[in-house]
Design an enzyme around this catalytic site. Structure first.
Site, PDB file in Angstrom:
ATOM      1  CB  SER A 339      45.757 -82.658  23.961  1.00  0.00           C
ATOM      2  OG  SER A 339      44.981 -83.790  24.324  1.00  0.00           O
ATOM      3  CB  THR A 361      52.462 -81.277  30.163  1.00  0.00           C
ATOM      4  OG1 THR A 361      53.079 -81.544  28.889  1.00  0.00           O
ATOM      5  CG2 THR A 361      53.525 -81.349  31.252  1.00  0.00           C
ATOM      6  CB  CYS A 362      49.505 -83.351  26.020  1.00  0.00           C
ATOM      7  SG  CYS A 362      50.932 -82.670  25.133  1.00  0.00           S
ATOM      8  CG  PHE A 363      46.915 -86.408  27.748  1.00  0.00           C
ATOM      9  CD1 PHE A 363      48.147 -86.930  27.399  1.00  0.00           C
ATOM     10  CD2 PHE A 363      45.974 -86.189  26.751  1.00  0.00           C
ATOM     11  CE1 PHE A 363      48.433 -87.269  26.085  1.00  0.00           C
ATOM     12  CE2 PHE A 363      46.261 -86.523  25.432  1.00  0.00           C
ATOM     13  CZ  PHE A 363      47.499 -87.067  25.094  1.00  0.00           C
TER      14      PHE A 363
END
Length: 394
Positions: A339, A361-363
């Site tokens: 992100s 999923t962002c990390f």
């Protein structure tokens, strides 16, 4: 959805030359007027192609280089990068589906795709959709995401404006390549060929002159080079001239094609699509641990044992479960994006042995419970990957 991971060729080794090209390329891309402005794309999973088409084709080029903010209808996910990766992945699976008639499988396999020369008969708006495809590919490159598609190698050469040669045919249609190579190596006069090409179009055999009056020009030992060159020009260029022009127009709407000139066709493939074949050793090398796990912890040892036991397709599906994409950047796992820029794959200790793994999923993070044995860990991983879809708020 099952992730297709067959590779179109061996993965390119890490290249400092490519890294320099890539860094210079990114440094010279057009920049948004504001760092806080967003490009919002709202889509339904059930109608992702039409929704995305309407959204992207209605925006200006300056809009499309703003920070992407993708929203799937009915899902509360906050897009700090992971949802956008999922959008590119899901959209490209749909956008390049031969079912819609814009693209078709090459003659050599059932996963490498090429432009369908008869796309106009399948969709009267086909050129607008090729322009849209070009925009999406350029957006993926600009925003550091990846496209899930296996294009024939000459496609990348056409984007770069490079000449297509006989050797390119071998990767697309081996039978035609062998025939043309035979013509080059022998005297073709006994074959009674003319400067024409034949193709089947909806069950009808169509003959097309390769040059003006080609039906009356016999192929001889003296003009065979011209015949082969004309055939290649027809096969890869003439039949899809309008479509590739529309695709390049869409790409250039966001990234000027001149900026791609530093890359060759192999590098351009990896710039757009990443690495298909997953290198587990590289994956291990660029993974970090949290919550009490370490590289030598028995649960982590079991985790990598399970990963190595899976075929490449399931490895890619697991990678997509955790990161939002089944692809790996050109230079491997060291360049995974999160992100806030580069973000290594992360495994964090969490939960109880009764829980399934969960993903952020962002990390690029998987929360992995402390399972009591290897077989339980492997089974829980498979269940999580096969049964999970969509995003929740982290």
């Amino acid at each position: 959805a099952v992730v297709s991971t067959q590779s179109t060729g061996p993965a390119i080794q890490y290249s400092r030359d490519y890294k320099m090209k890539y860094e210079n390329f990114r440094a010279n891309l057009p920049q948004p007027s504001s760092n806080t402005a967003k490009c919002e794309v709202r889509v339904s999973r059930n109608d992702i192609l039409a929704n995305s088409f309407d959204s992207i084709m209605s925006k200006t080029s300056s809009d499309l280089i703003k920070r992407l903010w993708v929203v799937f209808d009915g899902e509360p996910g906050l897009d700090y990068g992971g949802v956008a990766r999922e959008w590119f992945y899901s959209l490209s699976k749909e956008m390049f589906n031969p079912y819609y008639g814009l693209w078709e499988y090459s003659a050599i396999d059932n996963y490498t795709i090429q432009i369908n020369p008869n796309s106009g008969m399948c969709n009267p708006e086909h050129l607008r959709y090729f322009e849209f495809s070009g925009r999406i590919c350029a957006m993926a490159v600009y925003h550091g995401k990846l496209i899930d598609g296996f294009f024939i190698r000459p496609f990348y050469k056409m984007i770069l404006g490079k000449q297509i040669v006989l050797e390119d045919m071998a990767e697309v249609d081996i039978e035609t390549y062998n025939s043309l190579q035979w013509v080059m190596d022998n005297d073709p006069e006994d074959l009674f060929l003319t400067f024409c090409a034949q193709e089947s179009r909806f069950g009808e055999v169509i003959e097309t002159p390769l040059v003006a009056g080609g039906e009356n020009i016999e192929v001889t030992n003296f003009n065979k080079v011209g015949y082969v060159n004309a055939y290649i020009q027809w096969k890869f260029v003439n039949r899809i001239e309008e479509q590739i022009k529309a695709f390049k127009k869409g790409f250039a709407y966001i990234i000027p094609l001149s900026k791609l000139a530093v890359f060759d066709e192999n590098e351009l493939e990896y710039l757009i699509c990443g690495i298909a074949q997953i290198d587990v050793e590289d994956w291990c090398k660029y993974t970090e641990f949290k919550g009490g796990y370490s590289a030598t912890h028995h649960v982590i040892v079991w985790f990598w044992k399970a990963i190595r036991s899976f075929d490449n397709e399931f490895k890619a599906r697991l990678l997509q479960f955790v990161t939002g994409t089944s692809r790996v950047p050109m230079n491997g796992f060291r360049e995974l994006q999160g992100s806030n820029g580069p973000q290594k794959f992360c495994i964090e200790k969490w939960g109880s042995p009764n829980d399934l793994p969960r993903a952020h999923t962002c990390f690029n993070r998987i929360d992995l419970p402390p399972y009591k044995d290897y077989h339980t860990l492997k089974d829980k991983l498979k269940t999580a990957v096969e049964c999970t879809g969509g995003f929740e708020i982290d």
